[in-house]
Design an enzyme around this catalytic site. Structure first.
Site, PDB file in Angstrom:
ATOM      1  N   HIS A 121      -0.606 -17.097  -2.226  1.00 42.07           N
ATOM      2  CA  HIS A 121       0.109 -17.066  -0.817  1.00 42.07           C
ATOM      3  C   HIS A 121       0.798 -18.362  -0.558  1.00 42.07           C
ATOM      4  O   HIS A 121       0.499 -19.320  -1.155  1.00 42.07           O
ATOM      5  CB  HIS A 121      -1.171 -16.726   0.137  1.00 42.07           C
ATOM      6  N   ASP A 198      -8.970 -20.158  -2.277  1.00 41.92           N
ATOM      7  CA  ASP A 198      -8.456 -19.425  -1.200  1.00 41.92           C
ATOM      8  C   ASP A 198      -9.343 -18.059  -0.895  1.00 41.92           C
ATOM      9  O   ASP A 198      -8.986 -17.090  -1.675  1.00 41.92           O
ATOM     10  CB  ASP A 198      -6.948 -19.267  -1.225  1.00 41.92           C
ATOM     11  N   GLN A 201      -8.949 -13.313   1.473  1.00 42.61           N
ATOM     12  CA  GLN A 201      -9.060 -12.013   1.035  1.00 42.61           C
ATOM     13  C   GLN A 201     -10.380 -11.715   0.330  1.00 42.61           C
ATOM     14  O   GLN A 201     -10.452 -10.576  -0.069  1.00 42.61           O
ATOM     15  CB  GLN A 201      -7.753 -11.641  -0.092  1.00 42.61           C
ATOM     16  N   LYS A 224      -9.512 -12.387   9.294  1.00 42.65           N
ATOM     17  CA  LYS A 224      -9.300 -11.148   8.526  1.00 42.65           C
ATOM     18  C   LYS A 224     -10.915 -10.552   8.249  1.00 42.65           C
ATOM     19  O   LYS A 224     -10.991  -9.825   7.465  1.00 42.65           O
ATOM     20  CB  LYS A 224      -9.216 -11.821   7.307  1.00 42.65           C
ATOM     21  N   CYS A 362       4.284 -12.837   2.080  1.00 44.92           N
ATOM     22  CA  CYS A 362       4.166 -14.552   2.130  1.00 44.92           C
ATOM     23  C   CYS A 362       3.849 -14.936   0.530  1.00 44.92           C
ATOM     24  O   CYS A 362       3.020 -15.719   0.276  1.00 44.92           O
ATOM     25  CB  CYS A 362       3.031 -15.009   2.943  1.00 44.92           C
TER      26      CYS A 362
END
Length: 408
Positions: A121, A198, A201, A224, A362
């Site tokens: 991302h 990261d 997700q 999220k 993104c």
């Protein structure tokens, strides 16, 4: 599968859009919020609403207890060793930028290599581009296989004794690829490199244990994972965080201030200057309580069954390209329909009350690697059902029929 009654706890989902029951398939962009989270935030503003770490009055004590209580919940949720390792931020983006600006600019130098992937991302790409420009370090990319996965051999070939930092998503927001983070960390650490994960997700969808992964940093967002917007988390190993300098200066992050010099508070507060995101932290704590009441293993199982069902259904439609691996796939499906722009796909689906994402997500370098300008994405969460999948499939068929009629 998770009980369908769960859906009723999310007020936004209980409405019609364009005359149809809402089918929300954009949770990778932001998840919906259960009533428990909404009520926790409402209760904070109605009954507590006070600043933290300051006043000795009762409301101030309540606010501080709620804020620090949320930090303890995060610590337990990701199995951090110390509560001081949990830094509240505005989200994944600000957490990654904190590491890049503090650790990256201080400890990386010319000749060093920063290893990332094509699937990052922008939030986990641009900060490292800037660090490379300032320090003279070099960005290096791990090759991808045609299905959007990485081979361990390529990871080992890319990470070398010049590698000082690895920044990698655990789950791609486009491909749905679940990366072998534990193996990556072992390889990077064998060269003395640090690793940032990261988790935007991954943390909402699966059990993430930072001690098991042994990662040096983990960044993720509350919105999220059924929490509010504007709150996120940076986890960092205590010893590394203690060496890092703050990047924001002001009230509450200081220990002593003189006319020409200042000293900082201990962890975690030296990284949380100013009035923190108190209501956001309270809401995030409530979201963690909610997710744990269901169980992360149950959520992951539910989503795996849903994705398997959705993959089988969408594969039966001619003229659809699916991106990413077919196996070990996370809770999203990114696709394109032959001859139809993804924005048009999303627009037609919206007329049926179906919300999907369309664009470059993104991830422009990844779009270039895929040789497309944009894609559509359907992303699922714990409140989605097989009926949602069926509605999406019917919407895709109607989209295909509509454009086939228009351009025939």
């Amino acid at each position: 599968m998770i009980d369908k009654e769960i859906r009723k706890l999310f007020p936004t989902l209980n409405q019609e859009i364009n005359g149809h029951p809402l089918v929300y398939l954009d949770s990778a962009a932001t998840s919906q919020k259960p009533i428990q989270v909404i009520e926790a935030i409402d209760n904070y503003y109605r009954k507590i609403n006070s600043n933290v770490h300051r006043g000795v009055h009762t409301l101030g004590t309540w606010a501080t207890d709620a804020y620090e209580g949320a930090r303890e919940k995060v610590k337990n949720f990701i199995n951090a060793k110390y509560v001081e390792e949990i830094i509240f931020t505005r989200g994944t983006t600000s957490a990654i930028n904190l590491v890049a600006s503090s650790y990256g600019r201080s400890y990386l130098k010319e000749g060093d290599e920063i290893v990332i992937t094509y699937m990052e991302h922008h939030s986990n790409l641009i900060p490292w581009q800037q660090v490379a420009k300032v320090t003279g370090a070099t960005l290096k990319y791990i090759p991808l296989q045609p299905d959007g996965t990485m081979k361990i051999e390529d990871i080992k070939a890319t990470i070398t004794d010049k590698t000082k930092f690895v920044a990698m998503t655990q789950v791609s927001n486009v491909l749905g690829t679940v990366n072998p983070i534990k193996e990556v960390v072992k390889i990077a650490h064998s060269y003395g490199a640090k690793v940032l994960v990261d988790g935007a997700q991954s943390v909402p969808h699966m059990k993430v244990d930072v001690q098991e992964l042994d990662c040096d940093f983990l960044a993720f967002s509350g919105h999220k994972m059924s929490g509010p917007t504007g709150i996120g988390v940076l986890y960092g190993k205590k010893g590394i965080l203690e060496q890092m300098e703050p990047v924001e200066f002001g009230g509450e992050m200081i220990d002593f201030v003189d006319l020409y010099d200042s000293t900082w508070k201990e962890l975690p507060w030296k990284f949380e200057g100013g009035t923190p995101i108190i209501a956001g932290a309270v809401g995030l704590g409530a979201a963690i309580d909610f997710l744990q009441s269901i169980g992360m293993d149950e959520i992951e199982k539910h989503e795996h069954e849903l994705i398997k069902y959705a993959m089988e259904k969408v594969d039966s439609i001619d003229g659809i390209t699916i991106y990413g691996p077919k196996k070990n796939h996370s809770s999203l499906i990114t696709f394109n329909m032959d001859g139809i722009h993804p924005h048009d796909v999303a627009t037609v689906l919206d007329t049926e009350g179906i919300a999907v994402r369309a664009g470059h997500h993104c991830a422009q370098p990844l779009m270039k690697w895929l040789k497309v300008s944009a894609t559509a994405r359907a992303s699922f969460y714990l409140y989605n059902t097989k009926e949602d999948v069926d509605a999406w499939i019917n919407g895709l068929i109607k989209t295909k029929e509509y454009f086939g009629y228009v351009f025939s």
